[in-house]
Design a protein around this motif. Structure first.
Motif, short mmCIF file in Angstrom:
data_model
loop_
_atom_site.label_atom_id
_atom_site.label_comp_id
_atom_site.label_asym_id
_atom_site.label_seq_id
_atom_site.Cartn_x
_atom_site.Cartn_y
_atom_site.Cartn_z
N VAL A 1 -32.26 1.26 -97.53
CA VAL A 1 -30.92 1.52 -97.03
C VAL A 1 -30.07 1.97 -98.21
O VAL A 1 -30.02 1.29 -99.25
CB VAL A 1 -30.30 0.25 -96.40
N ASP A 2 -29.40 3.10 -98.06
CA ASP A 2 -28.52 3.59 -99.13
C ASP A 2 -27.29 2.70 -99.25
O ASP A 2 -26.73 2.24 -98.25
CB ASP A 2 -28.10 5.03 -98.85
N LEU A 3 -26.87 2.49 -100.50
CA LEU A 3 -25.72 1.67 -100.82
C LEU A 3 -24.86 2.40 -101.84
O LEU A 3 -25.34 3.33 -102.50
CB LEU A 3 -26.16 0.32 -101.43
N PRO A 4 -23.62 1.99 -102.02
CA PRO A 4 -22.83 2.56 -103.13
C PRO A 4 -23.55 2.35 -104.46
O PRO A 4 -23.90 1.22 -104.81
CB PRO A 4 -21.52 1.77 -103.07
N GLY A 5 -23.85 3.41 -105.17
CA GLY A 5 -24.51 3.32 -106.46
C GLY A 5 -26.01 3.22 -106.42
O GLY A 5 -26.65 3.25 -107.48
N GLY A 6 -26.60 3.12 -105.25
CA GLY A 6 -28.06 2.98 -105.21
C GLY A 6 -28.57 2.72 -103.81
O GLY A 6 -28.13 3.34 -102.84
N PHE A 7 -29.47 1.75 -103.67
CA PHE A 7 -30.10 1.49 -102.39
C PHE A 7 -30.71 0.09 -102.40
O PHE A 7 -30.91 -0.51 -103.45
CB PHE A 7 -31.17 2.53 -102.08
N ALA A 8 -31.02 -0.40 -101.22
CA ALA A 8 -31.76 -1.65 -101.06
C ALA A 8 -33.12 -1.34 -100.48
O ALA A 8 -33.27 -0.43 -99.66
CB ALA A 8 -31.01 -2.62 -100.15
N VAL A 9 -34.13 -2.09 -100.92
CA VAL A 9 -35.48 -1.95 -100.37
C VAL A 9 -35.88 -3.27 -99.72
O VAL A 9 -35.49 -4.35 -100.17
CB VAL A 9 -36.50 -1.56 -101.45
N TYR A 10 -36.67 -3.13 -98.65
CA TYR A 10 -37.09 -4.30 -97.89
C TYR A 10 -38.55 -4.15 -97.48
O TYR A 10 -39.03 -3.04 -97.23
CB TYR A 10 -36.26 -4.46 -96.61
N ASP A 11 -39.23 -5.30 -97.39
CA ASP A 11 -40.56 -5.34 -96.81
C ASP A 11 -40.78 -6.74 -96.25
O ASP A 11 -41.03 -7.70 -96.99
CB ASP A 11 -41.64 -5.02 -97.85
N ASP A 12 -40.64 -6.87 -94.94
CA ASP A 12 -40.76 -8.17 -94.30
C ASP A 12 -42.14 -8.78 -94.46
O ASP A 12 -42.31 -10.00 -94.39
CB ASP A 12 -40.41 -8.06 -92.82
N ALA A 13 -43.16 -7.94 -94.68
CA ALA A 13 -44.51 -8.45 -94.85
C ALA A 13 -44.65 -9.25 -96.14
O ALA A 13 -45.56 -10.07 -96.27
CB ALA A 13 -45.52 -7.30 -94.85
N PHE A 14 -43.74 -9.00 -97.08
CA PHE A 14 -43.76 -9.71 -98.37
C PHE A 14 -42.36 -10.28 -98.64
O PHE A 14 -41.76 -10.03 -99.69
CB PHE A 14 -44.20 -8.75 -99.48
N ALA A 15 -41.88 -11.05 -97.70
CA ALA A 15 -40.51 -11.55 -97.77
C ALA A 15 -40.27 -12.45 -98.97
O ALA A 15 -39.13 -12.58 -99.44
CB ALA A 15 -40.18 -12.31 -96.48
N HIS A 16 -41.33 -13.07 -99.50
CA HIS A 16 -41.17 -13.94 -100.66
C HIS A 16 -41.18 -13.18 -101.98
O HIS A 16 -40.98 -13.79 -103.03
CB HIS A 16 -42.27 -15.00 -100.67
N SER A 17 -41.43 -11.90 -101.93
CA SER A 17 -41.46 -11.09 -103.16
C SER A 17 -40.09 -10.50 -103.41
O SER A 17 -39.61 -9.64 -102.66
CB SER A 17 -42.50 -9.96 -103.02
N ARG A 18 -39.47 -10.92 -104.49
CA ARG A 18 -38.15 -10.39 -104.82
C ARG A 18 -38.20 -8.90 -105.13
O ARG A 18 -37.29 -8.16 -104.77
CB ARG A 18 -37.57 -11.16 -106.01
N ALA A 19 -39.25 -8.46 -105.81
CA ALA A 19 -39.36 -7.05 -106.16
C ALA A 19 -39.42 -6.15 -104.94
O ALA A 19 -39.02 -4.98 -105.02
CB ALA A 19 -40.58 -6.82 -107.05
N ASN A 20 -39.91 -6.66 -103.83
CA ASN A 20 -40.03 -5.86 -102.61
C ASN A 20 -38.80 -5.98 -101.71
O ASN A 20 -38.72 -5.30 -100.69
CB ASN A 20 -41.27 -6.26 -101.83
N ASN A 21 -37.86 -6.82 -102.10
CA ASN A 21 -36.65 -7.04 -101.32
C ASN A 21 -35.49 -7.20 -102.29
O ASN A 21 -35.14 -8.33 -102.69
CB ASN A 21 -36.78 -8.28 -100.44
N GLN A 22 -34.92 -6.09 -102.71
CA GLN A 22 -33.92 -6.13 -103.75
C GLN A 22 -32.95 -4.96 -103.64
O GLN A 22 -33.17 -4.02 -102.85
CB GLN A 22 -34.57 -6.09 -105.14
N VAL A 23 -31.90 -5.00 -104.45
CA VAL A 23 -30.96 -3.90 -104.60
C VAL A 23 -31.27 -3.18 -105.91
O VAL A 23 -31.47 -3.82 -106.94
CB VAL A 23 -29.50 -4.40 -104.60
#
Length: 253
Positions: A25-47
């Motif tokens: 998802v695009d955000l001001p200054g960058g984007f957020a990434v998500y992966d529900d399959a690896f919800a415990h992984s911070r690297a896969n769910n971050q800004v």
């Protein structure tokens, strides 16, 4: 180092994060990434912030993007922007870590003694490693941290998992290699050696193999990232890597 090369490296890091994500998802200054399959992984769910951003607004931006998660991770790829964001985020309860972008200089090694592997081949040593680092978490967390490596195959045009074995066949050192021959960029990531086998040349075997494979694909920009406060940065320096940039990570929860 020319600014154009740094820009290409940062563009590669941004593109890799987007490509491996299940959604972004695009955000001001960058984007957020998500992966529900690896919800415990911070690297896969971050800004990820890859352009300029209003530093005082960043805590609220991250809260809106990551508020449904128990953790917060913000990676700021530009050094100057990261430093400007530090105080607002620290006031909001984040811890701040600085990482180095290290570029390999000089010719690539003639060869390397490691081999290409699939994820199953490193699953056992990787699980053992994470269990040693996080002894109190449940099995699902460990599984996410191990299996998330499979998502990395989406991140670059060519992705290799490399490993070095003992004479008995045990894999004791491993790393990822991401290649983008079209832009001439290669990233070596997560080079790890089991503690019982440190100092025996296994990591060198993995590193030299990665550098050779990158050169064979005409990737002249060969880089890795390293924690500015940890000892491996000096190990990499002795093997021809030099610091060319910094980026910043902020974590909470």
């Amino acid at each position: 180092m020319p600014n154009s090369e740094l820009q290409r490296i940062n563009s590669f890091l941004s593109a890799f994060a987007r490509r491996q994500a299940a959604r972004s998802v695009d955000l001001p200054g960058g984007f957020a990434v998500y992966d529900d399959a690896f919800a415990h992984s911070r690297a896969n769910n971050q800004v990820i912030i890859d352009t300029t951003v209003a530093s005082e607004a960043l805590p609220a931006i991250a809260e809106e993007a990551l508020g449904h998660l128990p953790h917060r991770l913000i990676s700021v790829l530009d050094d100057e922007v990261g430093m400007a964001c530090a105080q607002p985020l620290i006031r909001d309860g984040y811890t701040h870590s600085t990482y180095l972008v290290m570029l390999h200089a000089g010719p690539a090694p003639a060869s390397g003694a490691a081999e290409k592997l699939d994820l199953d081949a490193i699953r056992i040593p990787l699980t053992r490693r994470w269990r040693g680092l996080l002894p109190d978490v449940d099995d699902e967390v460990i599984r996410h941290l191990v299996d998330r490596r499979e998502a990395r195959r989406r991140g670059a045009d060519i992705v290799h998992f490399l490993g070095a074995r003992t004479e008995e066949g045990e894999i004791v050192s491993w790393a990822d290699l991401y290649l983008d021959p079209a832009t001439g960029i290669a990233q070596i990531e997560d080079l790890i050696t089991s503690e019982a086998h440190l100092g025996r040349g296994y990591a060198d075997a993995v590193l030299t193999t990665a550098l050779r494979l990158a050169a064979d694909k005409n990737c002249g920009t060969r880089f890795l990232t390293a924690d500015a406060a940890d000892w491996p940065r000096h190990w990499y320096e002795r093997r021809g890597f030099s610091v060319v940039d910094h980026f910043h990570c902020f974590e909470r929860g």
